[in-house]
Design a protein around this motif. Structure first.
Motif, short mmCIF file in Angstrom:
data_model
loop_
_atom_site.label_atom_id
_atom_site.label_comp_id
_atom_site.label_asym_id
_atom_site.label_seq_id
_atom_site.Cartn_x
_atom_site.Cartn_y
_atom_site.Cartn_z
N LYS A 65 2.79 0.17 7.79
CA LYS A 65 4.14 0.91 7.15
C LYS A 65 4.12 1.10 5.73
N PRO A 66 4.74 2.11 5.36
CA PRO A 66 5.05 2.16 3.83
C PRO A 66 6.19 0.98 3.43
N ALA A 67 6.30 1.02 2.14
CA ALA A 67 7.09 -0.17 1.44
C ALA A 67 8.39 0.12 1.94
N ASP A 68 8.85 1.58 1.96
CA ASP A 68 10.21 1.79 2.31
C ASP A 68 10.63 1.71 3.71
N ALA A 69 9.68 1.31 4.51
CA ALA A 69 10.30 1.55 6.04
C ALA A 69 11.32 0.35 6.36
N PRO A 70 12.16 0.81 7.03
CA PRO A 70 13.35 -0.30 7.13
C PRO A 70 12.86 -1.40 8.22
N LEU A 71 13.30 -2.59 7.94
CA LEU A 71 12.90 -3.61 8.86
C LEU A 71 14.07 -3.72 10.02
N SER A 72 13.75 -4.33 11.26
CA SER A 72 14.77 -4.64 12.19
C SER A 72 14.73 -6.38 12.35
N ASP A 73 15.81 -6.68 12.81
CA ASP A 73 15.78 -7.98 13.37
C ASP A 73 14.61 -8.27 14.44
N GLY A 74 13.95 -9.53 14.11
CA GLY A 74 12.82 -9.90 14.86
C GLY A 74 11.66 -9.43 14.80
N ASP A 75 11.38 -8.37 13.40
CA ASP A 75 10.14 -7.85 13.17
C ASP A 75 9.27 -8.80 12.61
N ARG A 76 7.89 -8.55 13.08
CA ARG A 76 6.76 -9.55 12.55
C ARG A 76 6.07 -9.02 11.41
N ILE A 77 6.11 -9.21 10.36
CA ILE A 77 5.35 -8.58 9.14
C ILE A 77 3.79 -9.47 9.28
N GLU A 78 2.91 -8.65 9.17
CA GLU A 78 1.51 -9.15 9.19
C GLU A 78 0.96 -8.84 7.69
N LEU A 79 0.31 -9.81 7.18
CA LEU A 79 -0.54 -9.52 6.10
C LEU A 79 -1.91 -9.47 6.50
N LEU A 80 -2.63 -8.49 6.42
CA LEU A 80 -3.87 -8.29 7.16
C LEU A 80 -4.82 -8.09 6.02
N GLU A 81 -6.19 -8.74 6.11
CA GLU A 81 -7.41 -8.49 5.26
C GLU A 81 -7.59 -6.83 5.46
N GLY A 82 -8.24 -6.32 4.28
CA GLY A 82 -8.67 -5.16 4.74
C GLY A 82 -9.91 -4.76 5.22
N LEU A 83 -10.10 -3.83 5.70
CA LEU A 83 -11.64 -3.61 6.61
C LEU A 83 -12.61 -3.53 5.64
N ARG A 84 -13.73 -4.33 5.92
CA ARG A 84 -14.84 -4.62 5.03
C ARG A 84 -15.84 -3.42 4.85
N VAL A 85 -15.77 -2.73 6.20
CA VAL A 85 -16.67 -1.51 6.42
C VAL A 85 -15.72 -0.65 7.38
N ASP A 86 -15.87 0.74 7.10
CA ASP A 86 -15.27 1.64 7.88
C ASP A 86 -16.00 1.61 9.11
N PRO A 87 -14.86 1.46 10.24
CA PRO A 87 -15.56 1.27 11.50
C PRO A 87 -16.31 2.50 12.26
N LYS A 88 -15.83 3.68 11.51
CA LYS A 88 -16.82 4.87 12.18
C LYS A 88 -18.07 4.87 11.53
N ALA A 89 -18.18 4.36 10.27
CA ALA A 89 -19.55 4.30 9.64
C ALA A 89 -20.22 3.15 10.19
N ALA A 90 -19.76 1.97 10.68
CA ALA A 90 -20.46 0.77 11.26
C ALA A 90 -20.94 1.29 12.45
N ARG A 91 -20.07 2.04 13.27
CA ARG A 91 -20.73 2.59 14.57
C ARG A 91 -21.78 3.49 14.56
N ARG A 92 -21.69 4.56 13.54
CA ARG A 92 -23.00 5.54 13.37
C ARG A 92 -24.23 4.79 12.56
#
Length: 107
Positions: A65-92
């Motif tokens: 979501k963009p930083a200006d996305a409104p939050l709702s009560d009960g939302d779970r904000i997840e801090l995710l590690e970036g992908l190390r490899v593009d999945p499409k490139a890895a599959r190829r």
């Protein structure tokens, strides 16, 4: 009794520690808060630094979501590690390796 708007938002902040432990921390934010507001309220300097450096990305229930996305009560904000490899490139790449292995066996 106070309404949800008067009480503010209750959200969860979730991330995976370096040792693989999942941490979930409750947060209280004012009503009308955005994802950016929640990220600015993070108290851990290591998490904030990782977000600023682009090592972590924020999502709400797994959806970017963009930083200006409104939050709702009960939302779970997840801090995710970036992908190390593009999945499409890895599959190829895996397909190329399998083709090369099959060609070597057929010689």
């Amino acid at each position: 009794m106070r309404s949800s708007d008067e009480a503010g938002l209750r959200v969860e902040l979730a991330w995976v520690e370096a040792d693989g432990t999942v941490t979930i921390r409750p947060m209280r934010l004012p009503a009308g808060s955005t994802l950016g507001d929640a990220l600015a309220a993070i108290e851990g300097p290591a998490l904030r630094d990782a977000l600023v450096a682009g090592k972590l990305a924020a999502a709400v229930f797994g959806e970017a979501k963009p930083a200006d996305a409104p939050l709702s009560d009960g939302d779970r904000i997840e801090l995710l590690e970036g992908l190390r490899v593009d999945p499409k490139a890895a599959r190829r790449r895996r397909a190329e390796v399998r083709r090369a292995q099959a060609a070597a066996r057929n010689r």
